[in-house]
Design a protein around this motif. Structure first.
Motif, PDB file in Angstrom:
ATOM      1  N   THR A   1       9.855  -5.720   3.057  1.00  0.00           N
ATOM      2  CA  THR A   1      11.055  -6.392   2.576  1.00  0.00           C
ATOM      3  C   THR A   1      11.727  -5.506   1.527  1.00  0.00           C
ATOM      4  O   THR A   1      11.307  -4.373   1.291  1.00  0.00           O
ATOM      5  N   TYR A   2      12.779  -6.036   0.908  1.00  0.00           N
ATOM      6  CA  TYR A   2      13.523  -5.285  -0.103  1.00  0.00           C
ATOM      7  C   TYR A   2      13.661  -6.130  -1.354  1.00  0.00           C
ATOM      8  O   TYR A   2      14.058  -7.300  -1.280  1.00  0.00           O
ATOM      9  N   ASP A   3      13.301  -5.543  -2.483  1.00  0.00           N
ATOM     10  CA  ASP A   3      13.429  -6.193  -3.788  1.00  0.00           C
ATOM     11  C   ASP A   3      14.799  -5.831  -4.355  1.00  0.00           C
ATOM     12  O   ASP A   3      14.993  -4.724  -4.867  1.00  0.00           O
TER      13      ASP A   3
ATOM     14  N   LEU B   1      13.330  -9.285   6.088  1.00  0.00           N
ATOM     15  CA  LEU B   1      11.924  -9.216   6.489  1.00  0.00           C
ATOM     16  C   LEU B   1      11.822  -8.372   7.760  1.00  0.00           C
ATOM     17  O   LEU B   1      12.641  -8.517   8.670  1.00  0.00           O
ATOM     18  N   ILE B   2      10.804  -7.531   7.822  1.00  0.00           N
ATOM     19  CA  ILE B   2      10.690  -6.570   8.914  1.00  0.00           C
ATOM     20  C   ILE B   2      10.595  -7.253  10.278  1.00  0.00           C
ATOM     21  O   ILE B   2      11.117  -6.751  11.274  1.00  0.00           O
ATOM     22  N   TYR B   3       9.971  -8.438  10.328  1.00  0.00           N
ATOM     23  CA  TYR B   3       9.850  -9.092  11.638  1.00  0.00           C
ATOM     24  C   TYR B   3      11.143  -9.770  12.064  1.00  0.00           C
ATOM     25  O   TYR B   3      11.347  -9.995  13.259  1.00  0.00           O
TER      26      TYR B   3
ATOM     27  N   VAL C   1       9.746  -2.881  -0.541  1.00  0.00           N
ATOM     28  CA  VAL C   1       8.362  -3.310  -0.737  1.00  0.00           C
ATOM     29  C   VAL C   1       7.580  -2.964   0.528  1.00  0.00           C
ATOM     30  O   VAL C   1       7.964  -3.362   1.631  1.00  0.00           O
ATOM     31  N   SER C   2       6.495  -2.207   0.367  1.00  0.00           N
ATOM     32  CA  SER C   2       5.684  -1.774   1.510  1.00  0.00           C
ATOM     33  C   SER C   2       4.236  -2.179   1.316  1.00  0.00           C
ATOM     34  O   SER C   2       3.770  -2.306   0.178  1.00  0.00           O
ATOM     35  N   TYR C   3       3.506  -2.384   2.443  1.00  0.00           N
ATOM     36  CA  TYR C   3       2.137  -2.881   2.370  1.00  0.00           C
ATOM     37  C   TYR C   3       1.148  -1.985   3.116  1.00  0.00           C
ATOM     38  O   TYR C   3       1.517  -1.160   3.948  1.00  0.00           O
ATOM     39  N   GLU C   4      -0.140  -2.212   2.798  1.00  0.00           N
ATOM     40  CA  GLU C   4      -1.229  -1.488   3.440  1.00  0.00           C
ATOM     41  C   GLU C   4      -1.247  -1.754   4.950  1.00  0.00           C
ATOM     42  O   GLU C   4      -0.727  -2.754   5.434  1.00  0.00           O
ATOM     43  N   ARG C   5      -1.934  -0.884   5.676  1.00  0.00           N
ATOM     44  CA  ARG C   5      -1.894  -0.929   7.144  1.00  0.00           C
ATOM     45  C   ARG C   5      -2.464  -2.211   7.732  1.00  0.00           C
ATOM     46  O   ARG C   5      -2.107  -2.590   8.849  1.00  0.00           O
ATOM     47  N   THR C   6      -3.371  -2.923   7.024  1.00  0.00           N
ATOM     48  CA  THR C   6      -3.974  -4.135   7.586  1.00  0.00           C
ATOM     49  C   THR C   6      -3.144  -5.390   7.318  1.00  0.00           C
ATOM     50  O   THR C   6      -3.536  -6.479   7.727  1.00  0.00           O
ATOM     51  N   TRP C   7      -2.015  -5.258   6.637  1.00  0.00           N
ATOM     52  CA  TRP C   7      -1.117  -6.401   6.460  1.00  0.00           C
ATOM     53  C   TRP C   7      -0.573  -6.816   7.822  1.00  0.00           C
ATOM     54  O   TRP C   7      -0.267  -5.970   8.661  1.00  0.00           O
ATOM     55  N   TRP C   8      -0.446  -8.118   8.059  1.00  0.00           N
ATOM     56  CA  TRP C   8      -0.171  -8.603   9.414  1.00  0.00           C
ATOM     57  C   TRP C   8       1.143  -8.112  10.000  1.00  0.00           C
ATOM     58  O   TRP C   8       1.328  -8.114  11.226  1.00  0.00           O
ATOM     59  N   CYS C   9       2.066  -7.645   9.164  1.00  0.00           N
ATOM     60  CA  CYS C   9       3.400  -7.264   9.644  1.00  0.00           C
ATOM     61  C   CYS C   9       3.557  -5.781   9.957  1.00  0.00           C
ATOM     62  O   CYS C   9       4.661  -5.359  10.324  1.00  0.00           O
TER      63      CYS C   9
ATOM     64  N   SER D   1       7.340 -16.881  -2.286  1.00  0.00           N
ATOM     65  CA  SER D   1       7.201 -15.528  -1.756  1.00  0.00           C
ATOM     66  C   SER D   1       8.272 -15.243  -0.707  1.00  0.00           C
ATOM     67  O   SER D   1       8.440 -16.014   0.237  1.00  0.00           O
ATOM     68  N   GLU D   2       8.982 -14.147  -0.891  1.00  0.00           N
ATOM     69  CA  GLU D   2       9.943 -13.642   0.099  1.00  0.00           C
ATOM     70  C   GLU D   2      10.992 -14.704   0.472  1.00  0.00           C
ATOM     71  O   GLU D   2      11.137 -15.082   1.622  1.00  0.00           O
TER      72      GLU D   2
END
Length: 370
Positions: free
Chosen positions: A31-33, A351-353, A40-48, A345-346
């Motif tokens: 997402t974007y703050d 959102l990327i999805y 905003v970026s997440y680790e590879r195991t995040w569901w998205c 949250s968010e």
């Protein structure tokens, strides 16, 4: 619509070339703050994490842009280790939206191997006594939670069984879909978010929400997961009960008095503060994509109704209210999605999805209705 779809893909390529320059090398964008002006970026195991490479492959398919393809391949390398991940049920989101599209477009056998391993990992969460795939691990809040979102991950299992893999994967998908059909839906075909099971007996302990307004409310994206999931199950099995279920869910959504005129849902159909609540563009994009597929299996006049609403959603999302101008929104395509409002949250963010299902809806409209 053809010109609109072409314009959307050109704009998407420009936006993602902005996005790809501002994300970490080892994480994927979520997402974007807008306050701190950062992605905003997440680790590879995040569901998205499968949605970014999946979106890039959809864009590449239309534009044949080598820069987009190179970034898609880089993103795949980051999440490839997820093929052995068993920490939750989201292997379909992570590994089929990404590697599934990559294999479809390239035929690379390495991608197929990763998809097969991902199905094996997902199937490890199947609980035979309860006849479901457990979504999340047990916690103080839930004993054996299964969420409606889990319907989406069945596509991975079905595909592997029908493309040379073990038939047990589709058997698991069918069993899970049948249990969900039995326990997740109300008489009006709206869906609960979470059904908590005793995994040793299959007994339903409670029906709750985690992301919706209340336990008995119809969380908008959850209704989209159900619609898409049962339409997809009909694609793979041709079992008429899945088609009927999808049509009943579609009827709940399309006849709901709280569905706005532009067809982009409020975050929950039952929030008492409607219309003064956030929209969820991700739910709109998801519903549009699902309706376009459902129309493939449905005769008139229902087919025309599904197509009409999907078209309205695409047009709405393509307008300035929901689609980012070039260079804004961190490089994301769509604005005004809602992740988890009760968790603060968010809320009202890209959102990327949302981008992923919007691009998928554009492709489906182009392939099937132009």
């Amino acid at each position: 619509m053809g010109a609109l779809i072409e314009d959307n893909f050109k704009q998407a390529a420009k936006q993602y070339k902005i996005l790809m320059k501002v994300i970490p090398e080892d994480k994927l964008p979520q997402t974007y703050d807008s306050i701190n002006k950062k992605v905003v970026s997440y680790e590879r195991t995040w569901w998205c994490t499968g949605f970014y490479p999946g979106s890039l492959w959809y864009i590449y398919e239309q534009t044949q842009d080598p820069v987009i393809r190179k970034e898609a391949e880089r993103a795949l390398n980051i999440i490839a280790p997820n093929q052995t991940y068993t920490g939750n049920h989201d292997l379909g989101f992570m590994m089929f939206c990404s590697f599934g599209n990559a294999y479809r477009l390239t035929g690379n056998p390495k991608y197929k191997e990763i998809i097969f391993q991902s199905a094996a990992s997902l199937s490890s969460r199947y609980k035979p006594a309860a006849k479901v795939i457990q979504s999340w691990n047990s916690s103080k809040k839930f004993d054996g939670p299964v969420i409606i979102d889990n319907m989406m991950n069945l596509e991975l299992l079905n595909w592997v069984s029908q493309n040379g893999g073990d038939s047990k994967y589709q058997e698991i998908a069918v069993t899970h879909a049948n249990t969900t059909l039995k326990n997740h839906f109300r008489p009006d075909y709206s869906s609960y978010h979470v059904v908590d099971y005793n995994m040793n007996t299959g007994e339903v302990i409670k029906k709750k929400t985690f992301q919706g307004y209340s336990d008995e409310s119809a969380w908008a994206r959850g209704q989209g997961w159900g619609l898409y999931g049962y339409t997809m199950m009909y694609r793979f099995t041709k079992d008429p009960k899945y088609l009927k279920q999808a049509q009943n869910i579609a009827n709940f959504i399309l006849t709901n008095p709280n569905l706005p005129e532009d067809k982009i849902p409020y975050w929950d159909f039952n929030d008492p503060k409607i219309p003064d609540v956030p929209r969820d563009a991700s739910a709109g994009a998801l519903i549009a994509s699902a309706l376009l597929e459902l129309g493939q299996y449905t005769p008139e006049p229902e087919k025309a109704k599904y197509l009409d609403v999907a078209k309205q959603i695409i047009i709405s999302l393509s307008g300035p209210k929901y689609r980012s101008a070039i260079g804004e929104n961190g490089g994301f395509i769509l604005k005004h999605s809602t992740g988890a409002l009760p968790l603060h949250s968010e809320i009202d963010v890209p959102l990327i999805y949302a981008d992923y299902y919007f691009l998928e809806a554009l492709k489906r409209y182009q392939d099937w209705y132009l």
